[in-house]
Design a protein around this motif. Sequence first.
Motif, short mmCIF file in Angstrom:
data_model
loop_
_atom_site.label_atom_id
_atom_site.label_comp_id
_atom_site.label_asym_id
_atom_site.label_seq_id
_atom_site.Cartn_x
_atom_site.Cartn_y
_atom_site.Cartn_z
N THR A 1 0.84 -1.19 0.00
CA THR A 1 0.00 0.00 0.00
C THR A 1 0.88 1.24 0.00
OG1 THR A 1 -0.08 0.11 2.41
CG2 THR A 1 -1.76 -1.24 1.30
N VAL A 2 0.24 2.38 -0.26
CA VAL A 2 0.96 3.65 -0.24
C VAL A 2 1.58 3.88 1.14
CG1 VAL A 2 0.71 6.15 -0.44
CG2 VAL A 2 -0.46 4.65 -2.07
N VAL A 3 0.85 3.53 2.19
CA VAL A 3 1.37 3.69 3.55
C VAL A 3 2.60 2.82 3.77
CG1 VAL A 3 0.84 3.39 6.01
CG2 VAL A 3 -0.91 4.31 4.46
N GLN A 4 2.55 1.57 3.29
CA GLN A 4 3.69 0.66 3.46
C GLN A 4 4.91 1.10 2.66
OE1 GLN A 4 1.62 -2.97 2.32
NE2 GLN A 4 1.59 -3.70 4.44
N LEU A 5 4.71 1.94 1.66
CA LEU A 5 5.82 2.43 0.84
C LEU A 5 6.39 3.74 1.34
CD1 LEU A 5 4.58 1.61 -2.78
CD2 LEU A 5 6.39 0.46 -1.50
N GLU A 6 5.91 4.24 2.46
CA GLU A 6 6.46 5.47 3.02
C GLU A 6 7.93 5.27 3.41
OE1 GLU A 6 4.19 6.87 6.28
OE2 GLU A 6 2.39 7.33 5.10
N GLY A 7 8.77 6.17 2.95
CA GLY A 7 10.20 6.08 3.23
C GLY A 7 10.95 5.18 2.28
N VAL A 8 10.24 4.46 1.40
CA VAL A 8 10.88 3.57 0.43
C VAL A 8 11.24 4.37 -0.82
CG1 VAL A 8 10.54 1.59 -1.09
CG2 VAL A 8 9.69 1.51 1.27
N SER A 9 12.48 4.25 -1.26
CA SER A 9 12.94 5.01 -2.42
C SER A 9 12.95 4.19 -3.70
CB SER A 9 14.34 5.56 -2.16
OG SER A 9 15.18 4.53 -1.65
N SER A 10 13.17 2.86 -3.59
CA SER A 10 13.24 2.00 -4.77
C SER A 10 12.37 0.77 -4.56
CB SER A 10 14.69 1.58 -5.05
OG SER A 10 15.49 2.71 -5.36
N TRP A 11 11.84 0.26 -5.67
CA TRP A 11 10.90 -0.86 -5.59
C TRP A 11 11.19 -1.82 -6.73
CZ3 TRP A 11 4.87 -0.08 -6.33
CH2 TRP A 11 4.21 -1.31 -6.15
N VAL A 12 11.40 -3.11 -6.39
CA VAL A 12 11.54 -4.17 -7.38
C VAL A 12 10.29 -5.03 -7.29
CG1 VAL A 12 12.90 -6.12 -8.20
CG2 VAL A 12 14.05 -4.17 -7.16
N ALA A 13 9.47 -5.00 -8.35
CA ALA A 13 8.20 -5.73 -8.35
C ALA A 13 8.27 -6.87 -9.36
CB ALA A 13 7.05 -4.79 -8.71
N ASP B 1 -1.71 -1.17 -11.94
CA ASP B 1 -1.87 -1.04 -10.48
C ASP B 1 -0.55 -0.66 -9.82
OD1 ASP B 1 -4.53 -1.76 -10.75
OD2 ASP B 1 -4.12 -3.90 -10.43
N ILE B 2 0.55 -1.24 -10.29
CA ILE B 2 1.87 -0.92 -9.73
C ILE B 2 2.18 0.55 -9.97
CG2 ILE B 2 4.35 -1.34 -9.98
CD1 ILE B 2 3.68 -4.27 -10.61
N VAL B 3 1.90 1.02 -11.18
CA VAL B 3 2.16 2.44 -11.49
C VAL B 3 1.31 3.34 -10.60
CG1 VAL B 3 1.94 4.19 -13.28
CG2 VAL B 3 2.89 1.96 -13.86
N ALA B 4 0.05 2.98 -10.38
CA ALA B 4 -0.84 3.81 -9.56
C ALA B 4 -0.35 3.90 -8.12
CB ALA B 4 -2.26 3.24 -9.61
N VAL B 5 0.08 2.77 -7.55
CA VAL B 5 0.57 2.78 -6.17
C VAL B 5 1.86 3.59 -6.07
CG1 VAL B 5 1.45 1.34 -4.29
CG2 VAL B 5 -0.52 0.58 -5.61
N ALA B 6 2.77 3.39 -7.03
CA ALA B 6 4.04 4.13 -7.00
C ALA B 6 3.81 5.63 -7.16
CB ALA B 6 4.96 3.62 -8.10
#
Length: 490
Positions: free
Chosen positions: A165-177, A189-194
């Motif tokens: 979720t957007v909340v879980q991504l707080e403070g995260v700078s990079s994401w490997v999905a 969906d990945i683009v929308a959350v990011a």
Amino acid sequence: MKFGLAAYLTLLPLGAHSFHLPSSTSSSTTTRSTSTQLYQFGTLGFDTANLYSRSEEEQIKTRNEVMSYLSEIAQSSPPVVLRKHLGSTVVISGFNPEEAASQEILAFLNNEFSPHLSDTFKKIIAHVDDVKVGKKRLIGRNARYTGLLDKLDFTQSESEGALPTVVQLEGVSSWVAHVAGGDLSKLEDIVAVAEGAESVKNVAILVSGAQNVKGEELKQVEEMMKSKATTFEYTLVVVPEWNDEPEANCAFGIVNVTDVVDDAPFGEDVGSFSREESLRIITEALAIDKAAGKCVVATAAPDAKSLETYLVQGMREIGFDRLQEVEHMVTRGVKGYNEMLATEKEGVAWEKAPEPTDEELALEAASKEERMVLMRQKRQDTEKEEELKALATEWAKREFLRKSLKRRIPIGEEEFIEIVWDRAMFEADLKYRTMMGLAVNESEERAQFKEDQKARKAAAYKKEQDRWNNLSTEDIEPPEQTTAVTFGGM
């Protein structure tokens, strides 16, 4: 019974007049000079002009041209530029802790031989369906030994297979999905959350099992990402079904989505793709600045005669590291090589250059070979030095821990490592040569190392003693300043 040549010829049937012995005086006889003849004649002691078929000679020529092309790139290209906003925290999602890919992706992100990743990311968050299962599967002896345990954290999805979720991504700078089964519908969906997570600046998406995806679908996804991904940089890598082959076991090709064939984006013979290789590509692409904004398709290239094989094997022979290799295949690849050939053809079409002589060809080949040998040796020496430093640091840290468990050490770990660095490098060299299967005489070498250390200490002590003996009174107690100091002009 022995027959002379004349007697033998009389025994031939009437149709034998079609057989002719080669005549050195025949004016119609032509000699075909090839590069094979140039290099082989005189080495084996006989003319080897026909040692290779025409197709084999074409392959040799192509391979030499590719090696020359890569050598020029290695000399002229600047170092790989890394993305500026990787940050210190990366999250991985879509990896099942029960499967090998989850451990492999963590190993790539925390690999000590990839400092652009391991030194950058101080925290790695695994987004999983069940945190308990994730900790059980992903935290083991290797995680403790490599330092992953100090970095690894977990978040739990709200439902099975759900994205962070957007909340879980707080403070995260990079994401490997990771998206399994070629399900392109999840990318939006990945683009929308990011987009909703303000801190996320880089997203690398790996789609596996996409052998049934059509080229038109991939192009639509690329258009979607171009239009909707506005607050972060992205890289999309699409591969067919995974196999268990180790990375670097097979050459590979990478094609931009815009260049794929609509009906067969992976080619006529889709095949499968190494799981490890795809994870290597996506993690390196996350860090490469030139990979930002790229949507590509990766395929295996098992054909030893393919341009992909010549390019990948050539880079590995010259000494490209995996970061440079991935950058080259993502940004140039076979298309870049073909465009270079086309540009060269257009540039010289108006004037035909004179054909080089055999001597010029030999000198050019020798100089290129020497340059490549020197480059490979330089890169190998650099890699060895880096590996020795890593082993030495590892030994020094263990030694610090071992001694600190026995008694308190009044200095920090970094200062301790600096003090014992000579010993650490010695231990690292012993371990490296043992791993490489080289000759090691541990007892004699340790004795010699101790003698060398004693000699160095004695020389340092003598130098310091001479310095003290030569000190004058002025050096110990400088004369007081006698110059008058005035204030306010008085």
